[in-house]
Design a protein around this motif. Structure first.
Motif, short mmCIF file in Angstrom:
data_model
loop_
_atom_site.label_atom_id
_atom_site.label_comp_id
_atom_site.label_asym_id
_atom_site.label_seq_id
_atom_site.Cartn_x
_atom_site.Cartn_y
_atom_site.Cartn_z
N ARG A 1 74.25 17.81 80.98
CA ARG A 1 74.89 16.73 81.73
C ARG A 1 73.96 15.54 81.82
O ARG A 1 72.82 15.68 82.28
CB ARG A 1 75.22 17.28 83.14
CG ARG A 1 75.52 16.22 84.17
CD ARG A 1 75.62 16.85 85.56
NE ARG A 1 75.82 15.84 86.58
CZ ARG A 1 75.75 16.07 87.89
NH1 ARG A 1 75.48 17.29 88.33
NH2 ARG A 1 75.95 15.10 88.75
N ASP B 1 79.14 17.26 86.12
CA ASP B 1 79.09 17.79 87.48
C ASP B 1 80.24 18.77 87.68
O ASP B 1 80.05 19.90 88.14
CB ASP B 1 79.18 16.63 88.48
CG ASP B 1 79.18 17.11 89.92
OD1 ASP B 1 78.35 17.98 90.24
OD2 ASP B 1 80.01 16.62 90.71
N ASP C 1 80.18 23.34 87.48
CA ASP C 1 80.62 24.24 88.56
C ASP C 1 81.70 25.18 88.03
O ASP C 1 81.70 26.38 88.33
CB ASP C 1 81.21 23.43 89.73
CG ASP C 1 80.17 23.06 90.78
OD1 ASP C 1 78.99 22.88 90.39
OD2 ASP C 1 80.53 22.93 91.96
MN MN Z 1 77.69 19.39 91.46
#
Ligand code: MN
Ligand code: IPM
Length: 357
Positions: A135, A246, A250
């Motif tokens: 990321r 982000d 997850d």
């Molecule tokens: Mn996060």
């Protein structure tokens, strides 16, 4: 050799999980002949309480003079429920990322062999998953300007900005990972809508031309969100921008079974930072129930990536896998017979010793 590590426990369960990682590092040092010296710094809500600043200059300087940084978590419910708070713990995290030039967050998502059953997803889907998710961490909508409200307060705006240079360095990093692995890079974007995504695509195509053995594919983020849990084995290295990364990381953590398991490395221009991907989990703070594995595996990533201690990192990883296989796990992984954070950390230390013989 001696390595200088900045310890930033932060908020919530941060201090508890950091404590276990320090124990594991010390034991690993003992059995492999290295020493680690730790210096603590404040960050997050605890830093606001003491200094009014979520990332005090003292902590910045500590990070700059350390060989690597081990970080717990940031965040406090006091701020989550108060959108008008001017100073917020998360600002500390974002300032830390930008001031230290932590341009890429690397999150390995790996299903532990024989342990695919701990994921809430079907075993046949998660078995064999081995993804490195990268990321971009200091650009995009997290940092773009202008941001704010119109004068009448009825409109709000955030800006998503990327420069070629920001895309180039993170795509290069993805390609370097892929060369060592299964030689595939998936660039996730929204190029059918966003100008920044079109810059990403254009730039990534040019970069990959320098890596003839790599196959690069492009995927829209909505489709990627589906494919990651539909068929995770189809991915090798994923490279994406800040906000998409982000969200997708997850999501991907579900594959391994628990958010508490995933480590990450934030690659910096000088020192790099290592942290579990879970947040501060305030409901569990102080209860000795948090899963320390994400932080312990982050420490292992630190040994490998910042210090080149590949064997030592492997020792920690195997000790963690053994401990999970034995069922000595925290409540997030066991309903029947869970152990405490300290007990799991203790068992991992014992396994490090046992496996080093
Ligand atoms: Mn996060
Ligand atoms: C993360 C966290 C942070 C982020 C928050 C706490 C600002 O969710 O590290 O993924 O959004 O980057």
């Amino acid at each position: 050799m001696n390595y200088k590590i900045a310890l930033l426990p932060g908020d919530g369960i941060g201090p508890e999980v950091i404590e276990q990682a320090v124990r594991v590092l010390n034991v690993t040092g003992e059995v492999t002949g290295h020493t680690f010296s730790f210096t603590e710094g404040m960050v997050g809500a605890v830093a606001i309480d003491h200094t009014g600043n979520p990332f005090p200059d003292e902590t910045l300087h500590l990070c700059r003079r350390s060989d690597a940084i081990l970080f717990g978590a940031i965040g406090h419910p006091r701020y989550d429920n108060d959108p008008s708070a001017k100073v917020r713990p998360e600002q500390g995290l974002l300032r830390m990322r930008s001031e230290l030039g932590l341009y890429a967050n690397v999150r390995p998502v790996k299903s532990i062999p024989g342990m695919a059953g701990i994921s809430p997803l079907k075993e046949e889907i998660v078995a064999g998953t081995d993804i490195v998710m990268i990321r971009e961490l200091t650009g995009g909508i997290y940092f773009g300007k202008p941001r704010g409200r119109s004068e009448d307060g009825l409109t709000a705006f955030d800006t998503c900005t990327y420069s070629r240079y920001e895309v180039e360095r993170v795509v290069h990093l993805g390609c370097r990972y892929a060369v060592q692995r299964r030689k595939k890079v998936t660039v996730v974007d929204k190029a059918n809508v966003l100008a920044t995504s079109r810059l990403w695509r254009e730039t990534a195509k040019e970069i990959v031309a320098e890596y003839p053995e790599i196959e690069m594919e492009f995927m829209f983020v909505d489709n990627a969100a589906m494919q990651i849990i539909r068929n995770p084995s189809a991915f090798d290295v994923i490279v994406t921008e800040n906000m998409f990364g982000d969200i997708l990381s997850d999501e991907a953590s579900v594959i391994t079974g628990s958010l508490g398991m995933l480590p990450s490395a934030s690659i910096g221009l000088s020192a790099s930072l290592y942290e579990p991907i879970h947040g501060s989990f305030p409901q569990a703070a102080g209860k000795n129930t948090a899963n320390p594995v994400g932080t312990i595996l982050s420490a292992a990533m630190m040994l490998e990536l910042s210090f080149g201690l590949v064997k030592e990192a492997g020792l920690i990883t195997r000790a963690v896998e053994e401990t999970i296989r034995e069922g000595v796990v925290t409540p997030d992984l066991s309903h029947d017979n869970p152990v405490t954070t300290t007990a799991m950390g203790q068992r991992i230390c014992e396994q490090v010793k046992a496996l080093s013989r």
